[in-house]
Each structure stands twice: as C-alpha cells, then as structure tokens.
Design an enzyme around this catalytic site. Structure first.
Site, mmCIF file in Angstrom:
data_model
loop_
_atom_site.group_PDB
_atom_site.id
_atom_site.type_symbol
_atom_site.label_atom_id
_atom_site.label_comp_id
_atom_site.label_asym_id
_atom_site.label_seq_id
_atom_site.Cartn_x
_atom_site.Cartn_y
_atom_site.Cartn_z
ATOM 1 N N HIS A 14 0.858 -1.199 0.000
ATOM 2 C CA HIS A 14 0.000 0.000 0.000
ATOM 3 C C HIS A 14 0.889 1.242 0.000
ATOM 4 O O HIS A 14 1.473 1.601 1.024
ATOM 5 C CB HIS A 14 -0.901 0.017 1.245
ATOM 6 N N HIS A 16 1.443 5.393 -1.895
ATOM 7 C CA HIS A 16 1.016 6.477 -2.796
ATOM 8 C C HIS A 16 2.252 7.057 -3.466
ATOM 9 O O HIS A 16 3.134 7.590 -2.776
ATOM 10 C CB HIS A 16 0.303 7.579 -2.009
ATOM 11 N N LEU A 17 2.320 6.926 -4.781
ATOM 12 C CA LEU A 17 3.467 7.489 -5.522
ATOM 13 C C LEU A 17 3.105 8.821 -6.174
ATOM 14 O O LEU A 17 3.998 9.543 -6.622
ATOM 15 C CB LEU A 17 3.934 6.506 -6.599
ATOM 16 N N ARG A 18 1.785 9.134 -6.247
ATOM 17 C CA ARG A 18 1.303 10.317 -6.977
ATOM 18 C C ARG A 18 1.675 10.212 -8.458
ATOM 19 O O ARG A 18 1.911 9.134 -8.965
ATOM 20 C CB ARG A 18 1.828 11.630 -6.363
ATOM 21 N N ASN A 42 -5.593 6.967 -6.113
ATOM 22 C CA ASN A 42 -6.321 8.220 -5.825
ATOM 23 C C ASN A 42 -5.589 9.436 -6.395
ATOM 24 O O ASN A 42 -5.221 10.351 -5.678
ATOM 25 C CB ASN A 42 -6.586 8.379 -4.322
ATOM 26 N N LYS A 107 -9.707 -0.670 -5.392
ATOM 27 C CA LYS A 107 -9.713 0.075 -4.133
ATOM 28 C C LYS A 107 -11.066 0.702 -3.867
ATOM 29 O O LYS A 107 -11.623 1.395 -4.717
ATOM 30 C CB LYS A 107 -8.643 1.171 -4.189
ATOM 31 N N HIS A 144 -10.561 1.129 2.264
ATOM 32 C CA HIS A 144 -10.321 2.204 3.231
ATOM 33 C C HIS A 144 -11.532 2.191 4.148
ATOM 34 O O HIS A 144 -12.606 2.649 3.779
ATOM 35 C CB HIS A 144 -10.164 3.563 2.523
ATOM 36 N N HIS A 182 -4.513 -0.334 6.108
ATOM 37 C CA HIS A 182 -4.054 0.526 7.207
ATOM 38 C C HIS A 182 -4.995 0.518 8.411
ATOM 39 O O HIS A 182 -5.552 1.541 8.791
ATOM 40 C CB HIS A 182 -3.785 1.963 6.743
ATOM 41 N N LEU A 227 -4.901 9.485 7.710
ATOM 42 C CA LEU A 227 -6.232 8.898 7.842
ATOM 43 C C LEU A 227 -6.174 7.423 7.485
ATOM 44 O O LEU A 227 -5.545 7.088 6.478
ATOM 45 C CB LEU A 227 -7.231 9.624 6.925
ATOM 46 N N ASP A 255 1.441 2.840 3.484
ATOM 47 C CA ASP A 255 0.590 4.010 3.248
ATOM 48 C C ASP A 255 1.430 5.281 3.184
ATOM 49 O O ASP A 255 0.946 6.364 3.542
ATOM 50 C CB ASP A 255 -0.517 4.137 4.302
ATOM 51 N N HIS A 259 2.835 14.672 0.621
ATOM 52 C CA HIS A 259 2.168 15.963 0.419
ATOM 53 C C HIS A 259 3.258 17.009 0.571
ATOM 54 O O HIS A 259 4.109 16.883 1.474
ATOM 55 C CB HIS A 259 1.105 16.218 1.497
ATOM 56 N N ALA A 271 -3.780 15.021 4.958
ATOM 57 C CA ALA A 271 -3.545 13.764 5.683
ATOM 58 C C ALA A 271 -2.542 12.913 4.942
ATOM 59 O O ALA A 271 -2.681 12.681 3.739
ATOM 60 C CB ALA A 271 -4.857 13.000 5.815
HETATM 61 O O1 DOR Z 1 -3.437 9.726 5.353
HETATM 62 C C1 DOR Z 1 -3.814 9.345 4.246
HETATM 63 N N1 DOR Z 1 -3.278 9.862 3.118
HETATM 64 N N2 DOR Z 1 -4.774 8.428 4.169
HETATM 65 C C2 DOR Z 1 -5.319 8.074 3.002
HETATM 66 O O2 DOR Z 1 -6.179 7.245 3.006
HETATM 67 C C3 DOR Z 1 -4.897 8.738 1.751
HETATM 68 C C4 DOR Z 1 -3.538 9.274 1.853
HETATM 69 C C5 DOR Z 1 -3.204 10.229 0.720
HETATM 70 O O3 DOR Z 1 -3.498 9.916 -0.427
HETATM 71 O O4 DOR Z 1 -2.608 11.271 1.005
HETATM 72 ZN ZN ZN Z 2 -3.377 5.084 1.440
#
Ligand code: DOR
Ligand code: ZN
Length: 353
Positions: A14, A16-18, A42, A107, A144, A182, A227, A255, A259, A271
């Site tokens: 799990h 996030h690479l953006r 996402n 997802k 989630h 998570h 989150l 996770d 950001h 988050a």
């Molecule tokens: O803290 C989080 N950040 N929880 C998530 O479910 C998404 C993630 C994000 O994409 O930044």
């Molecule tokens: Zn996530």
C-alpha cells in the site's frame, strides 16, 4: 557488537506514488527498499480504467528509468496497479483490468473519506455486479474502512465501518478477497482475526509506533496526521500484538503518502505520513519494542506475497542497528519540499548501503 538483520526483500502492499513531477521523488525512494509496490489510484483524476492504469504504470517506469538508483534495484521494482472503484465501475471494467496482467486489486474509498476520494463509492452494496466479477477472478478488494458521515466522531469511523458496511460486504460476497487497509484499531484487528483467510489487513509503521498523543500533546504535529487518524495507545498496543503474532493475515503496507510541506503545515493540513525512505527501520524499531524482530521478515516480505498469490522475492535486504538522522526534507514537485515522518530526528535502525 553491531546488530544486523538480513531479511527477504520486502514489498509494500500500500503506497502512494502520486503522478507527474512527484514521481521523480517518490519512485526512487520506494524502489530502494521494495520490489512489488501496490500503487494507490487516488490521483486527480483517479485511475478508473485499465487503460489509465497501464499509462500510469508507464509513467512510473519512466521515472524509474530516469532516476539514478542502481541497476539491480531498477530491475527488481515492480509497480502493481489498482483500479479505483466508483459508482460507475462495471463488471466489464473488472474483466478488462484482469486481462492487463498488471492490475492486482480494486480500491474502495467511501466517498469523502480521505485525500482525492470525492469520486469514491456512495452506495457500496449497490456494486454487486462488480464484486461478483472480482470474486470470479479472485481479484482483491482493498478497503479504506471509514464511515464518512459528518455526525460520526473521527475516532469512531473505522469501528462504525466494520459494523455498518464491511460485515455486510463479507456476508453478501462470501468469497471476495479483502484487504482491510491501514487498520488503526483493536476492533479492526479482532474483526480481521474473526474472518476466514481470504480477509487480511495491512498495518503502517506510524500506527505501530505512535498513538494520538504523539499527534496532539504539546502542540498539533501535522506530520503525524494521516487517515485513518492515530488512535488511543490501547489500539497501538493491539496492532503491535497482531503484527508481531506471526499470523499471515497481517502484513506490511506503509501508506506512505507524500504531500508538499506547505500543504501539511497549514491551517487545513493534508492527511498522510511520508515514510517510503525509512519505513523498514521504522518497522524494525516497532518490532524491536516488543522484542519480536524475528517476526519482521514474514510480516514485511512473506505474508503479503502469499495473500496476493505471488512468489516471495529472492534477493535480501540488510538492516543495521545503527542510528540514522532522518532527512529534514526532500525536493518535491520541482519547487517544493516534502517533509518525512520524524524529519530531523534520530532513529535506531538503518538499511545497509
Ligand atoms: O493519510 C492518508 N493519506 N490516508 C489516506 O487514506 C490517503 C492518503 C493520501 O493519499 O494522502
Ligand atoms: Zn493510502
């Protein structure tokens, strides 16, 4: 004497690479430690179709090729894609996804649950044809697990999701493979334990190491905000117990969620905790805190692959018990910075160079 720990190369189930310029930072960070990574969909807009997943993977592979990490790590890195479930996803979208061979899961974000979840599902049980198709193909649903109704306290959202939604999905689609992503509460850990082996859970390093006091006592600490939000210490303790229990239902999913620093250190901060660079030392510290370093390899490198029906990796990685200071920040998005979790602080473990 230096303590070292050599384990099978881990995967991150799990992350996030953006997209776009962010990949120049996030991809080499992830590829340094992990072979397979499950890439969260996402984005804006989200990854909703097989074609979008294929082109997203190509952008990730291009960023990998352009990075200066070593050849062996480049060859081993295998991003696996995820389709974002919406109110409009169909059974034929699932068939197309499976046919690509690069999509490993779907997802479920309840609409409004977290970053870029506005397109998430509003009526989950109405997605029956999609869940039927996933069952047929054995394609896992990554959940989630939070109820998003405004009236529900943020600390209760995960537990309420188990009772109101997840239990219904599981009873209606008895063979659907599900990963509770998570997990943050004893309730979720015990719920997972009560299900068959087709239901598993990922656990982040921050939920093993921290609780809500770390986030809130002595001032709000935005880099601890993710989150589902950090919970009470009793929940942290139960998560540590199940993660280190040797039960294959629980495995690594960082996770790691980048950001830009300015968007986290803000009046309405985003988050997500960024841990891709030092997740393994963080997990090692968590496992060591309960004298369970011998359980780290299965959690990090074996149980996740097993759940996804993939072979375990053949290379290894070595952790050394030697203090490292976490970077204050990394360059991000051309002109910005990215602040990792525990920026500037010293932790006990590092990955051998
Ligand atoms: O803290 C989080 N950040 N929880 C998530 O479910 C998404 C993630 C994000 O994409 O930044
Ligand atoms: Zn996530």
């Amino acid at each position: 004497m230096t303590t070292t720990l050599t384990i099978i190369q881990p995967d991150d189930w799990h992350i996030h690479l953006r997209d776009g310029a962010a990949l120049a930072t996030t991809v080499p960070h992830a590829a340094t430690s992990f072979n397979r990574v499950i890439c969260m969909p996402n984005l804006t807009p989200p990854v909703k179709t097989a074609a979008q997943a294929i082109s997203y993977r190509e952008r990730i592979m291009q960023a990998l090729a352009d990075s200066d990490i070593d050849k062996a790590r480049k060859a081993a890195f295998d991003p696996r894609m995820v389709l974002y479930l919406t109110d409009h996803t169909t059974a034929s979208d699932i068939d197309d996804a499976v046919a690509t061979g690069i999509i490993s899961a779907v997802k479920l974000y309840p609409a409004g649950a977290t970053t870029n979840s506005a397109d998430g599902v509003t009526d989950i049980l109405a997605r029956a044809e999609v869940f039927d198709a996933m069952q047929k193909h054995g394609l896992p649903l990554l959940v989630h697990g939070e109820i998003t109704r405004e009236s529900i306290d943020i600390f209760d959202r995960e537990k309420r999701f188990l009772d109101e939604v997840l239990q219904k999905i599981i009873s209606t689609f008895a063979e659907l493979r599900i990963v509770m992503e998570h997990i943050t509460t004893a309730d979720a850990a015990d719920f997972c334990l009560a299900q068959g082996n087709h239901i598993a859970a990922t656990i982040t390093p921050q939920h093993l190491l921290f609780n809500r006091n770390h986030l809130l006592v002595g001032g709000v600490k935005p880099h601890y905000y993710c989150l589902p939000i950090l919970k009470r210490a009793v929940h942290q303790k139960r998560l540590l117990e199940v993660a280190t229990s040797g039960n294959p239902k629980f495995f690594l999913g960082t996770d790691s969620a980048p950001h830009a620093t300015s968007t986290k250190e803000a009046a309405c901060g985003c988050a997500g905790c960024y841990t891709a660079t030092h997740a393994l030392p963080l997990y090692a510290a968590a496992f060591e805190s309960v004298d369970a370093l011998d359980k780290l390899e299965n959690f990090a490198s074996v149980y996740g692959a097993k759940f996804y029906g993939l072979p375990t990796n053949t290379s290894t990685i070595t952790l050394i018990k030697k203090p490292q200071t976490i970077a204050a920040s990394y360059p991000y998005l051309e002109t910005q910075t990215l602040t990792p979790l525990l920026a500037g602080e010293t932790i006990a473990w590092q990955v051998a160079q």
